[in-house]
Design a protein around this motif. Sequence first.
Motif, PDB file in Angstrom:
ATOM      1  N   ALA A  79      -5.226  14.825  -1.771  1.00 25.97           N
ATOM      2  CA  ALA A  79      -5.724  14.950  -0.224  1.00 25.97           C
ATOM      3  C   ALA A  79      -5.271  13.894   0.490  1.00 25.97           C
ATOM      4  O   ALA A  79      -4.732  13.906   1.718  1.00 25.97           O
ATOM      5  CB  ALA A  79      -7.422  14.976  -0.213  1.00 25.97           C
ATOM      6  N   ALA A  80      -5.177  12.678  -0.016  1.00 26.39           N
ATOM      7  CA  ALA A  80      -4.653  11.435   0.525  1.00 26.39           C
ATOM      8  C   ALA A  80      -2.978  11.574   0.941  1.00 26.39           C
ATOM      9  O   ALA A  80      -2.647  11.160   1.887  1.00 26.39           O
ATOM     10  CB  ALA A  80      -4.972  10.226   0.095  1.00 26.39           C
ATOM     11  N   MET A  81      -2.704  12.081  -0.200  1.00 33.29           N
ATOM     12  CA  MET A  81      -1.152  12.263   0.007  1.00 33.29           C
ATOM     13  C   MET A  81      -0.924  13.208   1.108  1.00 33.29           C
ATOM     14  O   MET A  81       0.328  12.988   1.998  1.00 33.29           O
ATOM     15  CB  MET A  81      -0.483  12.654  -1.313  1.00 33.29           C
ATOM     16  CG  MET A  81       1.180  12.848  -1.175  1.00 33.29           C
ATOM     17  SD  MET A  81       1.818  13.659  -2.741  1.00 33.29           S
ATOM     18  CE  MET A  81       1.562  12.330  -3.800  1.00 33.29           C
ATOM     19  N   ARG A  82      -1.538  14.354   1.180  1.00 34.83           N
ATOM     20  CA  ARG A  82      -1.241  15.378   2.230  1.00 34.83           C
ATOM     21  C   ARG A  82      -1.432  14.769   3.463  1.00 34.83           C
ATOM     22  O   ARG A  82      -1.064  15.015   4.351  1.00 34.83           O
ATOM     23  CB  ARG A  82      -2.327  16.628   1.725  1.00 34.83           C
ATOM     24  CG  ARG A  82      -1.685  17.245   0.547  1.00 34.83           C
ATOM     25  CD  ARG A  82      -2.140  19.046   0.772  1.00 34.83           C
ATOM     26  NE  ARG A  82      -3.705  18.871   0.458  1.00 34.83           N
ATOM     27  CZ  ARG A  82      -4.186  18.873  -0.801  1.00 34.83           C
ATOM     28  NH1 ARG A  82      -3.553  18.698  -1.632  1.00 34.83           N
ATOM     29  NH2 ARG A  82      -5.486  18.671  -0.839  1.00 34.83           N
ATOM     30  N   LEU A  83      -2.618  14.027   3.618  1.00 35.22           N
ATOM     31  CA  LEU A  83      -2.996  13.472   5.014  1.00 35.22           C
ATOM     32  C   LEU A  83      -1.959  12.593   5.317  1.00 35.22           C
ATOM     33  O   LEU A  83      -1.367  12.648   6.572  1.00 35.22           O
ATOM     34  CB  LEU A  83      -4.063  12.461   4.799  1.00 35.22           C
ATOM     35  CG  LEU A  83      -4.702  11.726   5.946  1.00 35.22           C
ATOM     36  CD1 LEU A  83      -5.112  12.694   7.070  1.00 35.22           C
ATOM     37  CD2 LEU A  83      -5.627  10.342   5.728  1.00 35.22           C
ATOM     38  N   VAL A  84      -1.453  11.533   4.545  1.00 38.56           N
ATOM     39  CA  VAL A  84      -0.242  10.823   5.165  1.00 38.56           C
ATOM     40  C   VAL A  84       1.132  11.739   5.572  1.00 38.56           C
ATOM     41  O   VAL A  84       1.680  11.656   6.728  1.00 38.56           O
ATOM     42  CB  VAL A  84       0.224   9.805   4.129  1.00 38.56           C
ATOM     43  CG1 VAL A  84       1.352   8.891   4.630  1.00 38.56           C
ATOM     44  CG2 VAL A  84      -0.966   8.934   3.942  1.00 38.56           C
ATOM     45  N   PHE A  85       1.211  12.667   4.696  1.00 42.82           N
ATOM     46  CA  PHE A  85       2.425  13.659   4.923  1.00 42.82           C
ATOM     47  C   PHE A  85       2.264  14.354   6.172  1.00 42.82           C
ATOM     48  O   PHE A  85       3.332  14.669   6.978  1.00 42.82           O
ATOM     49  CB  PHE A  85       2.885  14.547   3.760  1.00 42.82           C
ATOM     50  CG  PHE A  85       3.469  14.051   2.502  1.00 42.82           C
ATOM     51  CD1 PHE A  85       3.841  12.620   2.575  1.00 42.82           C
ATOM     52  CD2 PHE A  85       3.578  14.507   1.444  1.00 42.82           C
ATOM     53  CE1 PHE A  85       4.425  11.958   1.658  1.00 42.82           C
ATOM     54  CE2 PHE A  85       4.070  14.027   0.124  1.00 42.82           C
ATOM     55  CZ  PHE A  85       4.551  12.707   0.311  1.00 42.82           C
ATOM     56  N   ALA A  86       1.044  14.712   6.630  1.00 46.74           N
ATOM     57  CA  ALA A  86       0.795  15.269   7.632  1.00 46.74           C
ATOM     58  C   ALA A  86       0.981  14.432   8.961  1.00 46.74           C
ATOM     59  O   ALA A  86       1.253  14.950  10.088  1.00 46.74           O
ATOM     60  CB  ALA A  86      -0.556  16.026   7.565  1.00 46.74           C
ATOM     61  N   MET A  87       1.054  13.360   8.724  1.00 45.06           N
ATOM     62  CA  MET A  87       1.072  12.378   9.927  1.00 45.06           C
ATOM     63  C   MET A  87       2.525  12.186  10.238  1.00 45.06           C
ATOM     64  O   MET A  87       3.475  12.480   9.460  1.00 45.06           O
ATOM     65  CB  MET A  87       0.408  10.941   9.660  1.00 45.06           C
ATOM     66  CG  MET A  87      -0.789  10.933   9.439  1.00 45.06           C
ATOM     67  SD  MET A  87      -2.125  11.384  10.808  1.00 45.06           S
ATOM     68  CE  MET A  87      -2.637  13.018  10.553  1.00 45.06           C
ATOM     69  N   ASP A  88       2.901  11.610  11.547  1.00 48.67           N
ATOM     70  CA  ASP A  88       4.331  11.514  11.856  1.00 48.67           C
ATOM     71  C   ASP A  88       4.448  10.174  12.494  1.00 48.67           C
ATOM     72  O   ASP A  88       3.575   9.894  13.124  1.00 48.67           O
ATOM     73  CB  ASP A  88       4.655  12.618  12.674  1.00 48.67           C
ATOM     74  CG  ASP A  88       6.660  13.032  12.477  1.00 48.67           C
ATOM     75  OD1 ASP A  88       6.844  12.036  11.826  1.00 48.67           O
ATOM     76  OD2 ASP A  88       6.867  13.801  13.000  1.00 48.67           O
ATOM     77  N   ARG A  92       1.831   7.278  10.407  1.00 50.12           N
ATOM     78  CA  ARG A  92       1.953   7.230   9.023  1.00 50.12           C
ATOM     79  C   ARG A  92       1.706   6.031   8.484  1.00 50.12           C
ATOM     80  O   ARG A  92       1.692   5.655   7.442  1.00 50.12           O
ATOM     81  CB  ARG A  92       3.677   7.778   8.640  1.00 50.12           C
ATOM     82  CG  ARG A  92       3.804   9.204   8.732  1.00 50.12           C
ATOM     83  CD  ARG A  92       4.875   9.717   7.786  1.00 50.12           C
ATOM     84  NE  ARG A  92       4.591  11.168   7.578  1.00 50.12           N
ATOM     85  CZ  ARG A  92       5.557  11.942   6.791  1.00 50.12           C
ATOM     86  NH1 ARG A  92       6.669  11.203   6.077  1.00 50.12           N
ATOM     87  NH2 ARG A  92       5.784  13.111   6.964  1.00 50.12           N
ATOM     88  N   GLY A  93       1.832   4.719   9.236  1.00 53.92           N
ATOM     89  CA  GLY A  93       1.433   3.522   8.870  1.00 53.92           C
ATOM     90  C   GLY A  93       0.152   3.213   9.651  1.00 53.92           C
ATOM     91  O   GLY A  93      -0.566   2.725   8.734  1.00 53.92           O
ATOM     92  N   ALA A  94      -0.163   3.707  10.567  1.00 56.47           N
ATOM     93  CA  ALA A  94      -1.785   3.482  11.167  1.00 56.47           C
ATOM     94  C   ALA A  94      -2.779   3.890  10.717  1.00 56.47           C
ATOM     95  O   ALA A  94      -3.755   3.392  10.288  1.00 56.47           O
ATOM     96  CB  ALA A  94      -1.593   4.006  12.731  1.00 56.47           C
ATOM     97  N   VAL A  95      -2.676   5.264  10.116  1.00 55.75           N
ATOM     98  CA  VAL A  95      -3.713   5.668   9.470  1.00 55.75           C
ATOM     99  C   VAL A  95      -3.930   5.279   8.034  1.00 55.75           C
ATOM    100  O   VAL A  95      -5.283   4.940   7.767  1.00 55.75           O
ATOM    101  CB  VAL A  95      -3.273   7.368   9.181  1.00 55.75           C
ATOM    102  CG1 VAL A  95      -4.466   7.937   8.181  1.00 55.75           C
ATOM    103  CG2 VAL A  95      -3.398   8.079  10.636  1.00 55.75           C
ATOM    104  N   PRO A  96      -3.159   4.912   7.189  1.00 52.99           N
ATOM    105  CA  PRO A  96      -3.396   4.171   5.840  1.00 52.99           C
ATOM    106  C   PRO A  96      -4.100   2.970   6.305  1.00 52.99           C
ATOM    107  O   PRO A  96      -5.049   2.355   5.685  1.00 52.99           O
ATOM    108  CB  PRO A  96      -2.100   4.235   5.255  1.00 52.99           C
ATOM    109  CG  PRO A  96      -1.210   5.381   5.749  1.00 52.99           C
ATOM    110  CD  PRO A  96      -1.479   5.471   7.194  1.00 52.99           C
ATOM    111  N   ASP A  97      -3.675   2.144   7.495  1.00 52.90           N
ATOM    112  CA  ASP A  97      -4.075   0.743   7.610  1.00 52.90           C
ATOM    113  C   ASP A  97      -5.470   0.855   8.173  1.00 52.90           C
ATOM    114  O   ASP A  97      -6.157  -0.049   7.889  1.00 52.90           O
ATOM    115  CB  ASP A  97      -3.231   0.293   8.669  1.00 52.90           C
ATOM    116  CG  ASP A  97      -3.382  -0.966   9.101  1.00 52.90           C
ATOM    117  OD1 ASP A  97      -3.359  -2.058   8.234  1.00 52.90           O
ATOM    118  OD2 ASP A  97      -4.052  -1.407  10.522  1.00 52.90           O
ATOM    119  N   LEU A  98      -6.074   2.041   8.670  1.00 47.36           N
ATOM    120  CA  LEU A  98      -7.268   2.191   9.037  1.00 47.36           C
ATOM    121  C   LEU A  98      -8.162   1.848   7.942  1.00 47.36           C
ATOM    122  O   LEU A  98      -9.271   1.118   8.051  1.00 47.36           O
ATOM    123  CB  LEU A  98      -7.591   3.658   9.670  1.00 47.36           C
ATOM    124  CG  LEU A  98      -7.049   4.024  10.930  1.00 47.36           C
ATOM    125  CD1 LEU A  98      -7.412   5.627  11.157  1.00 47.36           C
ATOM    126  CD2 LEU A  98      -7.946   3.090  11.893  1.00 47.36           C
TER     127      LEU A  98
END
Length: 258
Positions: A79-88, A92-98
Amino acid sequence: MSVNRSAEMLAWRFATIEARAEWARRNILNYMAQHRSRMRELTGADCYDEMPDYITSSVDAFIDLAIMQECDDENADKAAMRLVFAMDGFARGAVPDLFLYRGALGPRVRARLLTEGWTDGKSGSVLGLWRPGRDVLCEYFWETDERFLMDDEEHAELARLRSVGTPITIYRGARMKPTGARATGYAMSWTRDLATARRFAAGSAHGTGASVVLSAQYDPAHILALWETSGREPEVVVNPRRLRSIAILEQPSMRLAA
């Protein structure tokens, strides 16, 4: 660790699960909405007017597993992988950084967010470009369980390098800063593969200066991650404060001019 980061980590720790979920959904979708708004302004395309279902569904699935159910298993990893792949874009950096900034979630999910956020990017880590403070980025790696960062082959190779104990030669393709090789080389992404460094110097290195290939010596005991079989290209992530003997190995632009 900064006072601000410590405060954010405490705020996450003492928040209710419901509050964490609401905060995460609001911030993730806000970052993605900002990116899509910028793309709409740049392109004029109306396809950016509405948030696609694949984005909202990936956000919902991630929040349900990793936050609401506090899972840290294979399903949460996916689910974490799909989340980052769905970002653009920058998201893609801001969401993991959260989550990395707040030391949130389980170790396996954090490792996935760090890996996907770091290795995605055309000219450099999109996570590194979003969070440029190298000390904080190094903290992310120190805090991450190394077992989940690399595959078996990479673990074995890193163990071998550390057992030998001698410094390794690493390379980086970059754009030369006016302040010289040391400032240009003060970065975290390097490689043991000279061809990879040359390719970055020739075409995709970040910045606007002259192309250079740098070499440096590095103690393998302080390698933060070794991605040579699981990453997008052979990469060694290092603490730039521990780089030694940084030098210009090649200047491709000068060679081509000659």
